[in-house]
Design a protein around this motif. Structure first.
Motif, PDB file in Angstrom:
ATOM      1  N   LYS A 220       0.821  -1.206   0.000  1.00 57.41           N
ATOM      2  CA  LYS A 220       0.000   0.000   0.000  1.00 57.41           C
ATOM      3  C   LYS A 220       0.860   1.263   0.000  1.00 57.41           C
ATOM      4  O   LYS A 220       0.446   2.306  -0.508  1.00 57.41           O
ATOM      5  CB  LYS A 220      -0.914   0.039   1.235  1.00 57.41           C
ATOM      6  N   GLU A 221       2.055   1.154   0.600  1.00 61.16           N
ATOM      7  CA  GLU A 221       2.950   2.307   0.703  1.00 61.16           C
ATOM      8  C   GLU A 221       4.305   1.977   0.084  1.00 61.16           C
ATOM      9  O   GLU A 221       4.888   0.934   0.395  1.00 61.16           O
ATOM     10  CB  GLU A 221       3.146   2.712   2.168  1.00 61.16           C
ATOM     11  N   VAL A 222       4.809   2.854  -0.776  1.00 67.22           N
ATOM     12  CA  VAL A 222       6.140   2.671  -1.338  1.00 67.22           C
ATOM     13  C   VAL A 222       7.028   3.827  -0.893  1.00 67.22           C
ATOM     14  O   VAL A 222       6.582   4.978  -0.850  1.00 67.22           O
ATOM     15  CB  VAL A 222       6.128   2.578  -2.885  1.00 67.22           C
ATOM     16  N   THR A 223       8.258   3.492  -0.524  1.00 59.29           N
ATOM     17  CA  THR A 223       9.256   4.504  -0.199  1.00 59.29           C
ATOM     18  C   THR A 223      10.341   4.442  -1.265  1.00 59.29           C
ATOM     19  O   THR A 223      11.008   3.418  -1.420  1.00 59.29           O
ATOM     20  CB  THR A 223       9.869   4.268   1.191  1.00 59.29           C
ATOM     21  N   LEU A 224      10.494   5.519  -2.009  1.00 55.98           N
ATOM     22  CA  LEU A 224      11.462   5.585  -3.096  1.00 55.98           C
ATOM     23  C   LEU A 224      12.817   5.960  -2.519  1.00 55.98           C
ATOM     24  O   LEU A 224      12.943   6.941  -1.773  1.00 55.98           O
ATOM     25  CB  LEU A 224      11.011   6.623  -4.132  1.00 55.98           C
TER      26      LEU A 224
END
Length: 421
Positions: A220-224
């Motif tokens: 649900k959450e992506v950290t680039l």
């Protein structure tokens, strides 16, 4: 070598040596110990994926492991000392458990000085590799199990193998995604360009494909991730910015939250600043490391912006989004820092009013320009200034946190607290 040829070679290498390990190795319990930043954490996820492909069971206690991999950090001297202490303990464990294998990887091993120290002082280490050749682990393990006293392989230049390696994600609902590798900034106190190599960006199509696949598995959450995400795309022949990438990710079905780490103030664009208003999935949070509030010190650090430049960026960000949460990195005691310079840092911290800050005392890193300066600040002065900085930051953070009392907000529950369980 063309990227397609390299990817093909990587696949051949991985598959060949994974078969060898599966067929011939019978010690199959492993643990990966990670030091350092989110980039290292994501590297460890890739390492664990490889281990599972080779048939290893991942354990949580070193005493249960037949293979211990220490993924190192070298951003500060204290981080290296922690690794050396750990390797000393592993020397004792290995004297009791003869079949155990010890591997050391990560940023420290990219540095020749640290690598040579490990080789000299810790003969219990069997395998050494760096940040740029994780995919070589099956081959190095095979060499070690087949009698090689020290299996070592270091690649100086970053290699984009994200489309080849999977990752044993720590969480199913949030994921780290590399968008670029390396750093071209050469801040005078930092060794990252020497450990992570020159800056290179992944193609947008590769990143989008990876994120789309992650959402199908529940992310649900992506950290680039990148050493300086604001300069994403600068290595492309065609024009494509970090803000362009964020816009494409924002359109992916299944993605609900987007974060990124970390940003360099000199490269943050108006386009990116407006993204915090225009993209509904971009979290209302920006980490913008200032390092120091003195323009004189910033110049010595080779940061390429002044105190005034930084504050103008902050003012623009707050004018676009008054409620944005801001965090930063602040270094105390850089060589040549005067009392007046430090007061500038306190002044900046008061003006910005950070929601949170990562504060640390300057640590000498060998072979960096700052380490060669003869105007090092005495430890006593550095520690006294550090405490004064905290005395400014903590009340601001408490005031910011108190604003949420009685409010309902959406949160993503990540884990159980290690305290008060």
């Amino acid at each position: 070598m063309e990227n397609k040829e390299l990817i093909n070679d990587i696949n051949i290498n991985i598959n060949e040596y994974i078969r060898n390990i599966k067929e011939n190795i019978y010690y199959k319990k492993a643990i990966v110990i990670t030091h350092g930043c989110q980039m290292n954490e994501h590297d460890s996820e890739k390492i664990e994926w490889l281990l599972e492909k080779m048939g290893y069971d991942l354990v949580k206690d070193i005493k249960d492991a037949d293979l211990v991999i220490v993924n190192t950090c070298s951003v500060r001297h204290s981080a290296e000392d922690k690794v050396y202490g750990q390797l000393g303990n592993l020397k004792n464990l290995k004297s009791k458990k003869k079949n155990i294998k010890v591997a050391v990887c990560g940023c420290m091993m990219q540095r020749e000085e640290s690598r040579n120290y490990v080789i000299e002082k810790f003969p219990n280490v069997d395998i050494i590799f760096g940040t740029n050749n994780i995919w070589k682990l099956p081959e190095l393990l095979s060499m070690s199990y087949n009698g090689k006293k020290l299996a070592i392989d270091i690649e100086e230049n970053p290699v984009n193998f994200d489309d080849t390696l999977g990752a044993n994600r720590l969480y199913s609902f949030k994921s780290y995604v590399n968008i670029m590798y390396g750093c071209n900034n050469f801040c005078s106190y930092c060794i990252v360009p020497y450990t992570r190599g020159r800056e290179t960006s992944r193609r947008p199509v590769e990143i989008i494909r990876e994120i789309e696949n992650l959402t199908k598995k529940g992310t649900k959450e992506v950290t680039l991730l990148g050493q300086n995400v604001n300069s994403y795309g600068k290595t492309f022949e065609d024009e494509f910015s970090f803000a362009d990438l964020l816009e494409q990710i924002n359109d992916i079905d299944g993605v609900e939250r987007i974060r990124f780490m970390t940003s360099h103030p000199k490269d943050i664009s108006d386009e990116l600043i407006y993204s915090f208003n225009n993209l509904d999935k971009l979290c209302n949070f920006l980490h913008l490391p200032v390092q120091a509030g003195s323009s004189r010190v910033l110049k010595m650090m080779n940061r390429k912006y002044t105190k005034e430049d930084y504050l103008k960026k902050i003012d623009k960000i707050k004018s676009i989004n008054p409620d944005i949460a801001l965090s930063t990195d602040i270094m105390v005691g850089f060589p040549g820092e005067s009392e007046e310079d430090f007061l500038d840092t306190l002044d900046l911290a008061k003006k910005v009013e950070y929601d949170t800050a990562f504060t640390f005392i300057y640590s000498v890193r060998e072979n960096t320009p700052a380490a060669k300066r003869d105007d090092q600040v005495p430890d006593k002065v550095k520690h006294e200034r550090f405490e004064r900085l905290l005395d400014v930051l903590y009340p601001i953070q408490e005031k910011k946190n108190r604003k949420f009392i009685g409010k309902n907000v959406d949160v993503l529950v990540e884990d159980f607290s290690k305290k008060d369980r």
